[in-house]
Design an enzyme around this catalytic site. Sequence first.
Site, PDB file in Angstrom:
ATOM      1  N   LYS A 179       3.348  -0.895   3.065  1.00 54.28           N
ATOM      2  CA  LYS A 179       4.437  -1.301   3.958  1.00 54.28           C
ATOM      3  C   LYS A 179       5.746  -1.178   3.192  1.00 54.28           C
ATOM      4  O   LYS A 179       6.064  -1.992   2.338  1.00 54.28           O
ATOM      5  CB  LYS A 179       4.271  -2.737   4.452  1.00 54.28           C
ATOM      6  CG  LYS A 179       5.126  -2.943   5.704  1.00 54.28           C
ATOM      7  CD  LYS A 179       5.515  -4.369   5.966  1.00 54.28           C
ATOM      8  CE  LYS A 179       6.689  -4.853   5.173  1.00 54.28           C
ATOM      9  NZ  LYS A 179       7.958  -4.125   5.401  1.00 54.28           N
ATOM     10  N   GLU A 255       6.169  -8.066  -8.923  1.00 57.67           N
ATOM     11  CA  GLU A 255       7.390  -7.720  -9.663  1.00 57.67           C
ATOM     12  C   GLU A 255       8.530  -8.291  -8.837  1.00 57.67           C
ATOM     13  O   GLU A 255       8.815  -7.808  -7.740  1.00 57.67           O
ATOM     14  CB  GLU A 255       7.493  -6.216  -9.826  1.00 57.67           C
ATOM     15  CG  GLU A 255       6.378  -5.695 -10.728  1.00 57.67           C
ATOM     16  CD  GLU A 255       6.422  -4.204 -10.970  1.00 57.67           C
ATOM     17  OE1 GLU A 255       7.234  -3.517 -10.336  1.00 57.67           O
ATOM     18  OE2 GLU A 255       5.631  -3.737 -11.786  1.00 57.67           O
ATOM     19  N   CYS A 289      16.376  -4.349 -10.009  1.00 57.52           N
ATOM     20  CA  CYS A 289      15.937  -5.663 -10.502  1.00 57.52           C
ATOM     21  C   CYS A 289      16.332  -5.872 -11.951  1.00 57.52           C
ATOM     22  O   CYS A 289      16.478  -6.998 -12.406  1.00 57.52           O
ATOM     23  CB  CYS A 289      14.434  -5.784 -10.333  1.00 57.52           C
ATOM     24  SG  CYS A 289      13.562  -4.427 -11.159  1.00 57.52           S
ATOM     25  N   GLU A 391      20.148 -14.881  -8.539  1.00 59.83           N
ATOM     26  CA  GLU A 391      20.229 -13.421  -8.425  1.00 59.83           C
ATOM     27  C   GLU A 391      21.119 -13.046  -7.237  1.00 59.83           C
ATOM     28  O   GLU A 391      20.928 -13.531  -6.120  1.00 59.83           O
ATOM     29  CB  GLU A 391      18.830 -12.839  -8.205  1.00 59.83           C
ATOM     30  CG  GLU A 391      18.843 -11.319  -8.144  1.00 59.83           C
ATOM     31  CD  GLU A 391      17.484 -10.725  -7.769  1.00 59.83           C
ATOM     32  OE1 GLU A 391      16.888 -11.166  -6.771  1.00 59.83           O
ATOM     33  OE2 GLU A 391      17.036  -9.804  -8.478  1.00 59.83           O
TER      34      GLU A 391
HETATM   35  P1  NAD Z   1      12.123  -8.839  -0.022  1.00 57.50           P
HETATM   36  O1  NAD Z   1      11.233  -9.801  -0.735  1.00 57.50           O
HETATM   37  O2  NAD Z   1      13.036  -9.355   1.010  1.00 57.50           O
HETATM   38  O3  NAD Z   1      11.236  -7.716   0.712  1.00 57.50           O
HETATM   39  C1  NAD Z   1      10.319  -6.909   0.004  1.00 57.50           C
HETATM   40  C2  NAD Z   1       9.220  -6.458   0.951  1.00 57.50           C
HETATM   41  O4  NAD Z   1       8.458  -7.598   1.350  1.00 57.50           O
HETATM   42  C3  NAD Z   1       9.732  -5.819   2.243  1.00 57.50           C
HETATM   43  O5  NAD Z   1       8.880  -4.744   2.555  1.00 57.50           O
HETATM   44  C4  NAD Z   1       9.607  -6.944   3.247  1.00 57.50           C
HETATM   45  O6  NAD Z   1       9.442  -6.514   4.574  1.00 57.50           O
HETATM   46  C5  NAD Z   1       8.342  -7.642   2.762  1.00 57.50           C
HETATM   47  N1  NAD Z   1       8.197  -9.052   3.138  1.00 57.50           N
HETATM   48  C6  NAD Z   1       9.184  -9.962   3.329  1.00 57.50           C
HETATM   49  N2  NAD Z   1       8.635 -11.164   3.639  1.00 57.50           N
HETATM   50  C7  NAD Z   1       7.278 -10.998   3.627  1.00 57.50           C
HETATM   51  C8  NAD Z   1       6.171 -11.857   3.858  1.00 57.50           C
HETATM   52  N3  NAD Z   1       6.340 -13.160   4.149  1.00 57.50           N
HETATM   53  N4  NAD Z   1       4.932 -11.350   3.764  1.00 57.50           N
HETATM   54  C9  NAD Z   1       4.724 -10.050   3.442  1.00 57.50           C
HETATM   55  N5  NAD Z   1       5.738  -9.185   3.223  1.00 57.50           N
HETATM   56  C10 NAD Z   1       6.999  -9.648   3.297  1.00 57.50           C
HETATM   57  O7  NAD Z   1      12.889  -8.040  -1.161  1.00 57.50           O
HETATM   58  P2  NAD Z   1      14.035  -6.940  -0.963  1.00 57.50           P
HETATM   59  O8  NAD Z   1      15.265  -7.648  -0.511  1.00 57.50           O
HETATM   60  O9  NAD Z   1      13.487  -5.807  -0.186  1.00 57.50           O
HETATM   61  O10 NAD Z   1      14.228  -6.415  -2.462  1.00 57.50           O
HETATM   62  C11 NAD Z   1      15.127  -6.961  -3.379  1.00 57.50           C
HETATM   63  C12 NAD Z   1      14.403  -7.884  -4.341  1.00 57.50           C
HETATM   64  O11 NAD Z   1      13.374  -7.157  -5.016  1.00 57.50           O
HETATM   65  C13 NAD Z   1      15.299  -8.433  -5.422  1.00 57.50           C
HETATM   66  O12 NAD Z   1      14.996  -9.790  -5.623  1.00 57.50           O
HETATM   67  C14 NAD Z   1      14.890  -7.625  -6.656  1.00 57.50           C
HETATM   68  O13 NAD Z   1      15.146  -8.249  -7.894  1.00 57.50           O
HETATM   69  C15 NAD Z   1      13.434  -7.448  -6.406  1.00 57.50           C
HETATM   70  N6  NAD Z   1      12.908  -6.322  -7.169  1.00 57.50           N
HETATM   71  C16 NAD Z   1      12.124  -6.565  -8.258  1.00 57.50           C
HETATM   72  C17 NAD Z   1      11.646  -5.506  -9.045  1.00 57.50           C
HETATM   73  C18 NAD Z   1      10.805  -5.741 -10.258  1.00 57.50           C
HETATM   74  O14 NAD Z   1      10.220  -4.784 -10.749  1.00 57.50           O
HETATM   75  N7  NAD Z   1      10.715  -6.947 -10.783  1.00 57.50           N
HETATM   76  C19 NAD Z   1      11.981  -4.198  -8.682  1.00 57.50           C
HETATM   77  C20 NAD Z   1      12.789  -3.995  -7.574  1.00 57.50           C
HETATM   78  C21 NAD Z   1      13.247  -5.060  -6.810  1.00 57.50           C
END
Ligand code: NAD
Length: 487
Positions: A179, A255, A289, A391
């Site tokens: 997804k 992550e 990130c 963040e």
């Molecule tokens: P997000 O958590 O809002 O969404 C990520 C994914 O999770 C999306 O596909 C979303 O639809 C899905 N999602 C949201 N709620 C869910 C739930 N309850 N159950 C299942 N799936 C769900 O994150 P974002 O805004 O897309 O990305 C930014 C974040 O990602 C930042 O916090 C960033 O630091 C982090 N990030 C971390 C890394 C790492 O390697 N540590 C890498 C890239 C991004």
Amino acid sequence: MTRPALLPLYINGGFEEGSARFDNISPVDGRLLSQVVEADAAQVSRAVKAASDALQGPWGRYSAPERAAMLHKVADGIQARFDDFVAAEVADTGRPLHLARTLDLPRAIANFRTFADLAVAQVDDCCETPQADGGLLFNYTVRKPLGVVAVIAPWNLPLLLLTWKLGPALAMGNTVVCKPSEETPSSAALLAEVMNEAGVPAGVFNLVHGFGPGSAGEFLTHDRLISAVSFTGESRTGSAIMKAVADGVKDISFELGGKNAAVVFADADFDAAVAGVARSSFFNTGQVCLCTERVYVERPIFERFVAALKERAENLKLGYPDEDGVDLGPLVSRQHREKVLSYFALAREEGAQVVTGGETPRFGDARDQGAYVRPTIWTGLPDHARCVREEIFGPVCHIAPFDDEEEILSRVNDSPYGLACALWTQRLDRAHRLARRVQVGIVWVNAWYARDLRTPFGGSKLSGLGREGGRHSLDFYSEISNVCVKL
Ligand code: NAD
């Protein structure tokens, strides 16, 4: 007027539409890019069932070299449609074209090739155990796929992060339901076409689009046929997923977010440190990130460093992805911009001095409907300020002075996050000493965002659970069984 493209789901080897749809909007100018089919609960469940059934099909009998050959074919397929993928990534994210060409696409291709080769090369342990009666026990380990892996990806590096999980998951013989983020569905839609063309057996790779809560993300994590969830995204989403899979005791790899520090000592190569911190703070409009949002500079060079970083930030060119010399695109969406702007307001309330930025640019054209913000630098906030602890995920950093090594170590470690830290110093004894004690998963010395896919990657504290990369990915995406034979 031509109708916008419709991005379908990909389930059990076939493309599918559905009754619910959502819009994919350009962050550059607010244009409608495409409509996306939102998977309903029944479609998600069928995708998972297809993945589960596919484990018993031909895929389950493929040897590691056969799986590797298939993944190289997928990588070839991406390479053959390089420009289509670049266009998809750039349209969804608004990032400069050159970034997609030099980072996202090469990494996506490498994610398949590297893990295909590593999975073939990996050899597990075996040992003999002498027995009191003079006999021997012979122990060896076998690796089995985990089963169906749910891969849930964020929007900031859409294809790179999706394939970072897909490569090793498939290389180890699992089947997957992916997804992608609702913000960036286009490159995953192309990937489904490539998987199909490469002849990946039906059900091995499935794609469902949608949102998190009450939508495809939540349906996926609640499905009892899922064996593991590999997730990249926000820390609080990770926590929600952890609760969702707790009853089934599913494997998880997380992550998550970061509030990464850069520490610049007075003995550092000044120009290299300024260039490195500018890159780590503003790269991809601060939406990695690993980006730096906390900068600590040793007091003797503090004023000079702030002035030099200000100059760098003000010279960054914001613009259209295909514009000559463009450095920064917009944030991913107007909604995300609202969040970043709320921190710009909060910083002022918390007493920050705005060195530069802190506002949205005015272009006088279609980009004013986009999601741009100016690169921003603050000073003067205390360590407990929310803008220094939370963040933000935008092109913004706070710079504070420090006086000695022990002090800076405790300030860097005083964070709920533990993803990455960059140390800028020419004293290697100091760099190694600090690298051992800083509470993060990734430390760079005089570098940032340099990666070798064979090395471990992940965070501590709120930044994640487990490590991926190299053998760590092979371990996560496989079940290791020990076989003990009496000889
Ligand atoms: P997000 O958590 O809002 O969404 C990520 C994914 O999770 C999306 O596909 C979303 O639809 C899905 N999602 C949201 N709620 C869910 C739930 N309850 N159950 C299942 N799936 C769900 O994150 P974002 O805004 O897309 O990305 C930014 C974040 O990602 C930042 O916090 C960033 O630091 C982090 N990030 C971390 C890394 C790492 O390697 N540590 C890498 C890239 C991004």
